[in-house]
Design a protein around this motif. Structure first.
Motif, PDB file in Angstrom:
ATOM      1  N   UNK A  78       0.838  -1.208   0.000  1.00 28.97           N
ATOM      2  CA  UNK A  78       0.000   0.000   0.000  1.00 28.97           C
ATOM      3  C   UNK A  78       0.869   1.252   0.000  1.00 28.97           C
ATOM      4  N   UNK A  79       1.288   1.736  -1.162  1.00 34.50           N
ATOM      5  CA  UNK A  79       2.033   2.999  -1.187  1.00 34.50           C
ATOM      6  C   UNK A  79       1.118   4.196  -0.953  1.00 34.50           C
ATOM      7  N   UNK A  80       1.733   5.351  -0.751  1.00 37.62           N
ATOM      8  CA  UNK A  80       1.033   6.614  -0.521  1.00 37.62           C
ATOM      9  C   UNK A  80       1.524   7.638  -1.539  1.00 37.62           C
ATOM     10  N   UNK A  81       0.823   8.774  -1.635  1.00 36.75           N
ATOM     11  CA  UNK A  81       1.303   9.820  -2.557  1.00 36.75           C
ATOM     12  C   UNK A  81       1.149  11.201  -1.935  1.00 36.75           C
ATOM     13  N   UNK A  82       1.893  12.125  -2.494  1.00 37.79           N
ATOM     14  CA  UNK A  82       1.838  13.541  -2.115  1.00 37.79           C
ATOM     15  C   UNK A  82       1.752  14.322  -3.419  1.00 37.79           C
ATOM     16  N   UNK A  83       0.556  14.864  -3.713  1.00 44.10           N
ATOM     17  CA  UNK A  83       0.288  15.543  -4.989  1.00 44.10           C
ATOM     18  C   UNK A  83       0.308  17.052  -4.788  1.00 44.10           C
ATOM     19  N   UNK A  84       1.006  17.749  -5.670  1.00 41.48           N
ATOM     20  CA  UNK A  84       1.080  19.214  -5.563  1.00 41.48           C
ATOM     21  C   UNK A  84       0.976  19.817  -6.967  1.00 41.48           C
ATOM     22  N   UNK A  85      -0.147  20.486  -7.246  1.00 44.22           N
ATOM     23  CA  UNK A  85      -0.236  21.243  -8.493  1.00 44.22           C
ATOM     24  C   UNK A  85       0.397  22.615  -8.271  1.00 44.22           C
ATOM     25  N   UNK A  86       1.015  23.167  -9.300  1.00 47.89           N
ATOM     26  CA  UNK A  86       1.528  24.537  -9.227  1.00 47.89           C
ATOM     27  C   UNK A  86       0.336  25.469  -8.988  1.00 47.89           C
ATOM     28  N   UNK A  87       0.575  26.571  -8.287  1.00 46.29           N
ATOM     29  CA  UNK A  87      -0.507  27.463  -7.872  1.00 46.29           C
ATOM     30  C   UNK A  87      -1.434  27.838  -9.038  1.00 46.29           C
ATOM     31  N   UNK A  88      -0.847  28.187 -10.180  1.00 50.91           N
ATOM     32  CA  UNK A  88      -1.668  28.694 -11.290  1.00 50.91           C
ATOM     33  C   UNK A  88      -2.505  27.607 -11.960  1.00 50.91           C
ATOM     34  N   UNK A  89      -2.250  26.352 -11.649  1.00 54.24           N
ATOM     35  CA  UNK A  89      -3.013  25.267 -12.280  1.00 54.24           C
ATOM     36  C   UNK A  89      -4.048  24.653 -11.338  1.00 54.24           C
ATOM     37  N   UNK A  90      -4.219  25.238 -10.164  1.00 49.90           N
ATOM     38  CA  UNK A  90      -5.243  24.737  -9.243  1.00 49.90           C
ATOM     39  C   UNK A  90      -6.614  25.295  -9.631  1.00 49.90           C
ATOM     40  N   UNK A  91      -7.668  24.614  -9.196  1.00 47.51           N
ATOM     41  CA  UNK A  91      -9.023  25.127  -9.415  1.00 47.51           C
ATOM     42  C   UNK A  91      -9.528  24.984 -10.834  1.00 47.51           C
ATOM     43  N   UNK A  92      -8.951  24.076 -11.611  1.00 47.00           N
ATOM     44  CA  UNK A  92      -9.368  23.904 -13.006  1.00 47.00           C
ATOM     45  C   UNK A  92      -9.676  22.446 -13.336  1.00 47.00           C
TER      46      UNK A  92
END
Ligand SMILES: CC(C)(COP(=O)(O)OP(=O)(O)OC[C@H]1O[C@@H](n2cnc3c(N)ncnc32)[C@H](O)[C@@H]1OP(=O)(O)O)[C@@H](O)C(=O)NCCC(=O)NCCS
Length: 180
Positions: A78-92
């Motif tokens: 069972x692996x895990x993840x840490x997802x991070x979109x760049x600020x300008x690409x959030x909310x889309x």
């Protein structure tokens, strides 16, 4: 469709990785702003790349790199993840595409992985909606377990997807109140 491109953590991508991790604000992470020293320490500790970790850029067909995912516990079923979109690409709506691409990569690449898990703060509504949209199931609500600087701890909510559900496009549920 988003694709994944492995980050060359200790080579060509090191400067870009440092820049990405330090130039965006991550309000729902335990450390919401990271310094260059913080990220260098993470790199040196193998948090981005070692036997248990891999990191990938999220590549948009038109816009190129829009974010980063760090995979953890890759030697476990069972692996895990840490997802991070760049600020300008959030909310889309790109978080949903990203999680689907990441899930396909993990189940496709690591044959021994039977389930894939993620946790987020209870008030990270965007991430929680993304989990639900992608067919992940909420499995736990850890009360007061997510420390918040200068404020009371909030709950951490755990979601997971089973390999067999990913293969069949279903979501296997369970009975919460199974002793009633
Ligand atoms: C969390 C993250 C991956 C979500 O991806 P995203 O593409 O930005 O998600 P969106 O903003 O499109 O939100 C997904 C859904 O939640 C809804 N939503 C977001 N915030 C909401 C809020 N406060 N209340 C109600 N709904 C909300 C959106 O409206 C959207 O639904 P819709 O498609 O019906 O409009 C991305 O914002 C991100 O990388 N954030 C920074 C790092 C982070 O927090 N990562 C999670 C750690 S596991």
């Amino acid at each position: 469709m988003l694709t994944l491109e492995k980050v060359d953590v200790n080579g060509a991508d090191r400067a870009a990785l440092l820049d990405f991790m330090t130039s965006h604000h991550f309000p729902f992470h335990v450390r919401s702003r990271l310094s260059v020293m913080d990220v260098q320490e993470m790199i040196d500790d193998g948090d981005f790349h070692d036997a248990e970790h891999e990191s990938h850029w999220l590549i948009h067909p038109e816009h190129g790199r829009i974010g980063l995912v760090r995979l953890e516990d890759l030697e476990d079923p069972t692996p895990l993840f840490d997802l991070r979109l760049a600020t300008s690409w959030r909310g889309q709506g790109l978080g949903e595409q990203a999680l689907n691409a990441i899930t396909s990569y993990v189940f496709g690449r690591f044959g021994e992985v039977t389930r894939f898990e993620g946790q987020t703060r209870e008030d990270n509504i965007a991430m929680r909606k993304v989990f639900e949209r992608c067919g992940w199931l909420k499995e736990a609500h850890y009360r007061e377990s997510w420390p918040v600087a200068g404020a009371p701890a909030v709950a951490s909510v755990a979601y997971a997807i089973l390999r067999r559900d990913w293969e069949t496009g279903t979501t296997t549920t369970f009975e919460w109140n199974d002793l009633d």
